[in-house]
Design a protein around this motif. Structure first.
Motif, mmCIF file in Angstrom:
data_model
loop_
_atom_site.group_PDB
_atom_site.id
_atom_site.type_symbol
_atom_site.label_atom_id
_atom_site.label_comp_id
_atom_site.label_asym_id
_atom_site.label_seq_id
_atom_site.Cartn_x
_atom_site.Cartn_y
_atom_site.Cartn_z
ATOM 1 N N ASN A 1 144.133 110.553 46.310
ATOM 2 C CA ASN A 1 143.239 109.464 46.675
ATOM 3 C C ASN A 1 143.556 108.241 45.847
ATOM 4 O OD1 ASN A 1 141.763 111.132 48.475
ATOM 5 N ND2 ASN A 1 140.640 112.020 46.716
ATOM 6 N N ILE A 2 143.255 107.025 46.412
ATOM 7 C CA ILE A 2 143.507 105.788 45.695
ATOM 8 C C ILE A 2 142.268 104.900 45.600
ATOM 9 C CG2 ILE A 2 144.300 104.520 47.739
ATOM 10 C CD1 ILE A 2 145.598 104.266 44.125
ATOM 11 N N LYS A 3 141.379 104.985 46.629
ATOM 12 C CA LYS A 3 140.208 104.098 46.644
ATOM 13 C C LYS A 3 139.039 104.669 45.867
ATOM 14 C CE LYS A 3 140.852 101.291 50.771
ATOM 15 N NZ LYS A 3 140.231 100.847 52.040
ATOM 16 N N SER A 4 138.899 105.969 45.961
ATOM 17 C CA SER A 4 137.755 106.583 45.298
ATOM 18 C C SER A 4 137.951 106.585 43.795
ATOM 19 C CB SER A 4 137.563 108.018 45.818
ATOM 20 O OG SER A 4 138.683 108.789 45.442
ATOM 21 N N GLN A 5 136.849 106.845 43.099
ATOM 22 C CA GLN A 5 136.947 106.917 41.636
ATOM 23 C C GLN A 5 137.799 108.098 41.183
ATOM 24 O OE1 GLN A 5 132.954 107.027 40.139
ATOM 25 N NE2 GLN A 5 132.532 104.868 40.629
ATOM 26 N N ASN B 1 148.827 92.389 49.550
ATOM 27 C CA ASN B 1 149.502 91.993 48.306
ATOM 28 C C ASN B 1 148.553 91.929 47.119
ATOM 29 O OD1 ASN B 1 151.968 91.797 49.561
ATOM 30 N ND2 ASN B 1 151.775 89.605 49.993
ATOM 31 N N ASN B 2 147.515 92.669 47.120
ATOM 32 C CA ASN B 2 146.626 92.762 45.978
ATOM 33 C C ASN B 2 147.103 93.903 45.081
ATOM 34 O OD1 ASN B 2 144.826 90.712 46.907
ATOM 35 N ND2 ASN B 2 143.970 92.211 48.388
ATOM 36 N N LEU B 3 147.056 93.620 43.776
ATOM 37 C CA LEU B 3 147.479 94.635 42.821
ATOM 38 C C LEU B 3 146.496 95.788 42.817
ATOM 39 C CD1 LEU B 3 148.636 92.492 39.767
ATOM 40 C CD2 LEU B 3 150.054 94.056 41.100
ATOM 41 N N VAL B 4 147.060 96.993 42.964
ATOM 42 C CA VAL B 4 146.248 98.197 42.898
ATOM 43 C C VAL B 4 146.537 98.947 41.593
ATOM 44 C CG1 VAL B 4 145.723 100.401 44.014
ATOM 45 C CG2 VAL B 4 146.214 98.382 45.406
ATOM 46 N N PHE B 5 147.814 98.870 41.184
ATOM 47 C CA PHE B 5 148.215 99.535 39.930
ATOM 48 C C PHE B 5 149.236 98.644 39.244
ATOM 49 C CE2 PHE B 5 151.126 102.237 37.546
ATOM 50 C CZ PHE B 5 150.229 102.905 36.721
ATOM 51 N N LEU B 6 148.943 98.212 37.994
ATOM 52 C CA LEU B 6 149.850 97.363 37.219
ATOM 53 C C LEU B 6 149.801 97.821 35.766
ATOM 54 C CD1 LEU B 6 151.738 94.903 36.973
ATOM 55 C CD2 LEU B 6 149.712 93.509 36.572
ATOM 56 N N PRO B 7 150.789 98.631 35.344
ATOM 57 C CA PRO B 7 150.814 99.075 33.940
ATOM 58 C C PRO B 7 151.243 97.936 33.026
ATOM 59 C CG PRO B 7 152.755 99.859 35.084
ATOM 60 C CD PRO B 7 151.911 99.181 36.138
ATOM 61 N N ASN B 8 151.008 98.096 31.738
ATOM 62 C CA ASN B 8 151.351 97.051 30.767
ATOM 63 C C ASN B 8 152.845 96.749 30.742
ATOM 64 O OD1 ASN B 8 148.655 96.823 30.046
ATOM 65 N ND2 ASN B 8 148.846 98.368 28.401
#
Length: 493
Positions: A60-64, A91-98
């Motif tokens: 899952n990606i949307k749920s907690q 084009n919205n960031l869903v996952f962006l690591p440092n």
């Protein structure tokens, strides 16, 4: 190590081959490593992304409860040493690591909003993925890859953008180039040491075999090769040892043959000398009576002095001619004996019959000499041989015994048997003796103890020589010796 030796040649060749091959490998590694690494890196990342895409489709990606998907993304970054971002369709960031901050993520976002016309790779709608190498402003290269992914709780598509730095492999190639001189020196040392060990291992057996072959060429067969390996070297070593053994045997045979040839030549020379002496003696033996008879006949023809008494000197001439006739017959016997080395008329002979025949012919001679005859021979005793020749031999022996015996002495002829299945015929004449210096020479032709060679005191000197030839032809052992108060002639059957 000699420059023209096989060890030196193998050492130089092996060292050169090792150095050249190693340098070719290093050069090939320097030139081909970046390209090979790029291809390996990209294919490995693409394969990993496909696996990751399949794993994300089950999370899952949307749920907690999206911890599983984020763990998969973090593990992928760690395992493949890449940076990544996850965007939704807008084009919205869903996952962006440092770690993504170390390259330009804004350009990716800008490119996605401008129909994918940015520095990032355009998405191939047929395969839902694409990738290419991008040069950054700091002259570094990265491999950028975009993959469309889906999640379990959202049917819409997401975009996984990945960048993998390629700069470290270029640095590795530069390090190889920098270390090349040191590596070359190390390679030379290793190559020389390896070539030295290898050349010794290969050439030492060859040098050993060469030394063995050189010793064999000098006819020294005492050395043996100790190489016992199961390869061709061992076979060659075994062949050389066999060759040395065969040559040694042949050389020994040649030496024996040479010694025999020398002995034969020596014997031939002795026989030739004896033949010359024999001919000279025959000439003398014939010349003297011929001269004597010729003188007597000439004196009788011209009635010179005492030769007027023809009856007297005719008898003397006849006696001389009889002696010559006997000598000629003896010479003919000797010729026949020396011409034939085999018995032609062999038969079973009763020894008692031969002795009886001889005694019958010599009865008058025995009576004239006034000697006593004792015969002790079994009438059933038989031997194998030539009757006429054995009769001649025994006649000569018995005649000599009677001739050289004094009156009233004994002539003993007896046969004795031993425990070793042998028989001995003995002819003994008592009251006689022969000096020891003459015993070994009695069987030589024309040899007489009495040197005057007067026919009144002895014969021609061929009697015992004929006996010797006949007994040797029959392969009977014989000897003559002095005994107490007599001389004994022994024949061993």
């Amino acid at each position: 190590m000699k420059r023209n030796s096989i060890k030196f040649k193998i050492f130089i060749s092996t060292a050169g081959i090792l150095i050249v091959c190693t340098m070719i490998i290093l050069t090939t590694l320097y030139l081909a490593l970046p390209k090979y690494y790029y291809n390996y890196k990209m294919k490995n990342i693409e394969k990993g992304i496909k696996t990751l895409s399949g794993q994300l489709s089950k999370t899952n990606i949307k749920s907690q409860d999206n911890q599983e998907s984020q763990t998969l993304l973090h593990n992928f970054m760690k395992n493949y040493n890449v940076s990544l971002v996850l965007l939704d369709y807008s084009n919205n960031l869903v996952f962006l690591p440092n770690s993504f901050s170390r390259f330009s993520g804004n350009e990716w976002l800008k490119g996605m909003s401008q129909d994918k016309k940015s520095d990032g790779p355009p998405l191939d709608e047929a395969s839902n993925a694409s990738g290419k190498i991008i040069n950054k402003k700091n002259n570094s290269e990265v491999y950028a890859y975009t993959q469309k992914v889906y999640f379990k709780d959202d049917p819409s598509s997401y975009y996984l953008m990945i960048e993998a730095p390629l700069q470290p492999i270029d640095e590795a190639a530069k390090v190889i180039l920098y270390l090349m001189p040191y590596m070359f020196l190390f390679i030379v040392i290793i190559a020389l040491g390896t070539a030295l060990v290898y050349s010794r291992k290969i050439t030492d057996p060859l040098l050993t075999l060469n030394d063995v072959a050189r010793r064999i060429s000098k006819l020294d067969f005492s050395i043996k090769s100790e190489i016992s390996s199961k390869d061709e070297m061992g076979e060659l070593s075994s062949s050389l040892n066999t060759l040395a053994s065969n040559l040694q045997k042949n050389m020994d045979d040649l030496k024996d043959a040479n010694m025999k040839l020398k002995d034969d030549i020596k014997k031939q020379k002795i026989r030739e000398k004896e033949r010359q002496e024999f001919v000279a003696t025959i000439s003398h033996e014939l010349k003297s009576p011929i001269t004597s008879v010729s003188g007597q006949i000439e004196g009788m023809l011209y009635s010179i002095g005492a030769y007027k008494d023809r009856d007297k000197y005719l008898k003397k001439s006849l006696s001389i001619m009889k002696d010559m006739e006997k000598l000629v017959y003896e010479l003919l016997d000797i010729y026949k004996l020396e011409s034939n080395d085999k018995l032609e008329n062999k038969s079973i002979i009763n020894l008692s019959e031969i002795v009886d025949d001889i005694m019958e012919d010599m009865f008058f001679f025995i009576e004239e000499k006034k000697v006593r005859l004792n015969i002790d021979i079994d009438e059933e005793f038989t031997i194998e041989g030539d009757y006429n020749r054995l009769n001649k031999a025994l006649s000569n022996i018995i005649i000599n015994a009677i001739k050289y015996s004094k009156e009233e002495e004994n002539i003993i002829i007896k046969l004795s048997k031993s425990d070793n299945s042998r028989a001995y015929l003995e002819v003994i004449n008592t009251g006689a003796s022969i000096d020891e210096e003459h015993l070994d020479k009695l069987f030589e032709p024309f040899y007489r103890v009495e040197k005057s060679r007067n026919r009144k005191t002895g014969g021609s000197g061929l009697g015992l020589y004929i006996v010797k030839k006949i007994l040797e032809l029959h392969q009977f052992d014989y000897k003559i010796e002095n005994i107490d108060n007599g001389v004994k002639f022994t024949i061993e059957f």
